[in-house]
Design a protein around this motif. Structure first.
Motif, PDB file in Angstrom:
ATOM      1  N   ASP A  70      -4.663 -34.401 -25.105  1.00 41.21           N
ATOM      2  CA  ASP A  70      -5.094 -34.558 -26.384  1.00 41.21           C
ATOM      3  C   ASP A  70      -6.084 -33.021 -26.669  1.00 41.21           C
ATOM      4  O   ASP A  70      -6.335 -32.740 -27.904  1.00 41.21           O
ATOM      5  CB  ASP A  70      -6.215 -35.605 -26.659  1.00 41.21           C
ATOM      6  N   THR A  71      -6.294 -32.122 -25.889  1.00 40.10           N
ATOM      7  CA  THR A  71      -7.212 -31.137 -26.057  1.00 40.10           C
ATOM      8  C   THR A  71      -6.438 -30.198 -27.064  1.00 40.10           C
ATOM      9  O   THR A  71      -7.129 -29.029 -27.699  1.00 40.10           O
ATOM     10  CB  THR A  71      -7.783 -30.463 -24.780  1.00 40.10           C
ATOM     11  N   TRP A  72      -5.055 -29.886 -26.997  1.00 47.32           N
ATOM     12  CA  TRP A  72      -4.361 -28.632 -27.808  1.00 47.32           C
ATOM     13  C   TRP A  72      -4.383 -29.102 -29.096  1.00 47.32           C
ATOM     14  O   TRP A  72      -4.017 -28.022 -29.991  1.00 47.32           O
ATOM     15  CB  TRP A  72      -2.988 -28.425 -26.982  1.00 47.32           C
ATOM     16  N   TYR A  73      -3.942 -30.219 -29.493  1.00 46.82           N
ATOM     17  CA  TYR A  73      -3.657 -30.681 -30.881  1.00 46.82           C
ATOM     18  C   TYR A  73      -4.796 -31.512 -31.482  1.00 46.82           C
ATOM     19  O   TYR A  73      -5.306 -31.468 -32.595  1.00 46.82           O
ATOM     20  CB  TYR A  73      -2.251 -31.430 -30.996  1.00 46.82           C
ATOM     21  N   TYR A  74      -5.124 -32.511 -30.835  1.00 43.32           N
ATOM     22  CA  TYR A  74      -6.056 -33.841 -31.483  1.00 43.32           C
ATOM     23  C   TYR A  74      -7.343 -33.359 -31.587  1.00 43.32           C
ATOM     24  O   TYR A  74      -8.215 -33.743 -32.336  1.00 43.32           O
ATOM     25  CB  TYR A  74      -5.528 -35.099 -30.824  1.00 43.32           C
ATOM     26  N   ASP A  75      -7.901 -32.906 -30.473  1.00 44.86           N
ATOM     27  CA  ASP A  75      -9.168 -32.884 -30.021  1.00 44.86           C
ATOM     28  C   ASP A  75      -9.853 -31.557 -30.947  1.00 44.86           C
ATOM     29  O   ASP A  75      -9.240 -30.687 -31.086  1.00 44.86           O
ATOM     30  CB  ASP A  75      -9.689 -32.470 -28.885  1.00 44.86           C
ATOM     31  N   THR A  76     -11.083 -31.568 -31.220  1.00 40.75           N
ATOM     32  CA  THR A  76     -11.780 -30.410 -31.886  1.00 40.75           C
ATOM     33  C   THR A  76     -11.888 -29.269 -31.085  1.00 40.75           C
ATOM     34  O   THR A  76     -11.851 -29.195 -29.855  1.00 40.75           O
ATOM     35  CB  THR A  76     -13.249 -30.571 -32.066  1.00 40.75           C
ATOM     36  N   LYS A  77     -11.353 -28.093 -31.490  1.00 39.21           N
ATOM     37  CA  LYS A  77     -11.035 -26.942 -30.618  1.00 39.21           C
ATOM     38  C   LYS A  77     -12.524 -26.408 -30.387  1.00 39.21           C
ATOM     39  O   LYS A  77     -13.316 -26.357 -31.262  1.00 39.21           O
ATOM     40  CB  LYS A  77     -10.208 -25.824 -31.351  1.00 39.21           C
ATOM     41  N   THR A  78     -12.567 -25.611 -29.332  1.00 39.05           N
ATOM     42  CA  THR A  78     -13.997 -24.956 -28.539  1.00 39.05           C
ATOM     43  C   THR A  78     -13.485 -23.375 -28.543  1.00 39.05           C
ATOM     44  O   THR A  78     -12.436 -23.020 -28.810  1.00 39.05           O
ATOM     45  CB  THR A  78     -14.146 -25.463 -27.399  1.00 39.05           C
ATOM     46  N   ALA A  79     -14.633 -22.824 -28.321  1.00 40.50           N
ATOM     47  CA  ALA A  79     -14.382 -21.369 -28.041  1.00 40.50           C
ATOM     48  C   ALA A  79     -13.502 -20.747 -27.017  1.00 40.50           C
ATOM     49  O   ALA A  79     -12.906 -19.837 -27.232  1.00 40.50           O
ATOM     50  CB  ALA A  79     -15.905 -20.784 -27.872  1.00 40.50           C
ATOM     51  N   VAL A  80     -13.288 -21.726 -26.074  1.00 37.50           N
ATOM     52  CA  VAL A  80     -12.172 -21.271 -25.115  1.00 37.50           C
ATOM     53  C   VAL A  80     -10.747 -21.267 -25.442  1.00 37.50           C
ATOM     54  O   VAL A  80      -9.969 -20.579 -24.994  1.00 37.50           O
ATOM     55  CB  VAL A  80     -12.427 -22.086 -23.831  1.00 37.50           C
ATOM     56  N   HIS A  81     -10.489 -22.216 -26.493  1.00 40.07           N
ATOM     57  CA  HIS A  81      -8.886 -22.515 -26.875  1.00 40.07           C
ATOM     58  C   HIS A  81      -8.159 -21.175 -27.404  1.00 40.07           C
ATOM     59  O   HIS A  81      -7.086 -21.255 -27.009  1.00 40.07           O
ATOM     60  CB  HIS A  81      -9.057 -23.597 -27.822  1.00 40.07           C
ATOM     61  N   PRO A  82      -8.650 -20.514 -27.985  1.00 43.61           N
ATOM     62  CA  PRO A  82      -8.029 -19.412 -28.565  1.00 43.61           C
ATOM     63  C   PRO A  82      -7.455 -18.126 -27.417  1.00 43.61           C
ATOM     64  O   PRO A  82      -6.546 -17.693 -27.576  1.00 43.61           O
ATOM     65  CB  PRO A  82      -9.008 -18.561 -29.400  1.00 43.61           C
ATOM     66  N   TYR A  83      -8.183 -18.572 -26.238  1.00 45.14           N
ATOM     67  CA  TYR A  83      -7.973 -17.732 -25.150  1.00 45.14           C
ATOM     68  C   TYR A  83      -6.607 -18.156 -24.491  1.00 45.14           C
ATOM     69  O   TYR A  83      -6.043 -17.160 -23.766  1.00 45.14           O
ATOM     70  CB  TYR A  83      -8.977 -17.590 -23.995  1.00 45.14           C
ATOM     71  N   PHE A  84      -5.746 -19.278 -24.820  1.00 47.45           N
ATOM     72  CA  PHE A  84      -4.791 -19.904 -24.013  1.00 47.45           C
ATOM     73  C   PHE A  84      -3.532 -19.229 -25.101  1.00 47.45           C
ATOM     74  O   PHE A  84      -2.525 -19.468 -24.602  1.00 47.45           O
ATOM     75  CB  PHE A  84      -4.723 -21.186 -23.943  1.00 47.45           C
ATOM     76  N   ASN A  85      -3.588 -19.000 -26.538  1.00 43.76           N
ATOM     77  CA  ASN A  85      -2.635 -18.597 -27.249  1.00 43.76           C
ATOM     78  C   ASN A  85      -1.704 -19.935 -27.228  1.00 43.76           C
ATOM     79  O   ASN A  85      -0.585 -19.667 -27.375  1.00 43.76           O
ATOM     80  CB  ASN A  85      -1.823 -17.455 -26.990  1.00 43.76           C
TER      81      ASN A  85
END
Length: 203
Positions: A70-85
């Motif tokens: 759920d971390t990529w679409y459903y959950d609220t994004k955090t500071a680390v998510h943009p690092y995955f592109n």
């Protein structure tokens, strides 16, 4: 359920590994980190503070693997998510079946039957210069993405490593881990360390 499988595969490739239930204060001393967020309903939503710690780790030259349904679409994004592109395309369903390595990636030629937890599996798309590494066969969608950020590298999956069923080489979990560690450009030998959580309720 991925933590024991990740530890076994890391050690099978000749690397040391610490298994912990929260982000260690000395994370910058680790050459790679493995974060397991689980699959609904046995999942953990990354907190803002946890995301910031992991983003800081990458800013210091770390290599980060993170899996979660759920971390990529459903959950609220955090500071680390943009690092995955990674772009979350859809919340998904319970339709993981056969996972295939992308033909142009370091997973080329790999094929796994998936028998792990299988609920609301996020569908992914690589953004920018990121690239797909694992695709679900039917229905067809991307479930794994890698990105070379120059000073850091990331691998993000929406399935659990522990849910992959070993086949013949190169379609084994040890082979997949070897490919991930190679992408992370880790030195050969027993001094490299990583961490994974023992429970999906912590990261």
């Amino acid at each position: 359920s991925s933590a024991p499988a990740l530890v076994q595969a890391v050690k099978a490739n000749g690397f040391g590994c610490d298994l912990v239930t929260s982000i260690p204060s000395g994370i910058n001393s680790y050459e790679a980190a493995f974060v397991c967020l689980g699959i609904y309903s046995d999942n953990h939503q990354l907190s803002a503070s946890e995301g910031q710690l992991l983003a800081s780790y990458l800013n210091n030259g770390g290599q980060l693997y993170m899996e979660g349904g759920d971390t990529w679409y459903y959950d609220t994004k955090t500071a680390v998510h943009p690092y995955f592109n990674i772009t979350g395309v859809a919340d998904g369903s319970d339709d993981l079946g056969i996972l295939l390595g992308a033909s142009s990636a370091f997973t080329s030629g790999m094929s796994f039957t998936y028998t792990g937890e299988n609920n609301w599996i996020d569908r992914l798309a690589p953004a920018g210069s990121a690239f797909a590494i694992m695709n679900n066969s039917n229905p067809s969608y991307t479930a794994g993405v890698a990105y070379d950020g120059g000073s850091y590298r990331t691998v993000g999956l929406s399935f659990e490593f522990g849910g992959l069923t070993d086949g013949s080489s190169p379609s084994t979990r040890n082979d997949l881990m070897a490919a991930i560690l190679g992408f992370f450009q880790l030195p050969v030998g027993p001094l490299t360390a990583g961490f994974v959580p023992a429970s999906p309720n912590a990261c």
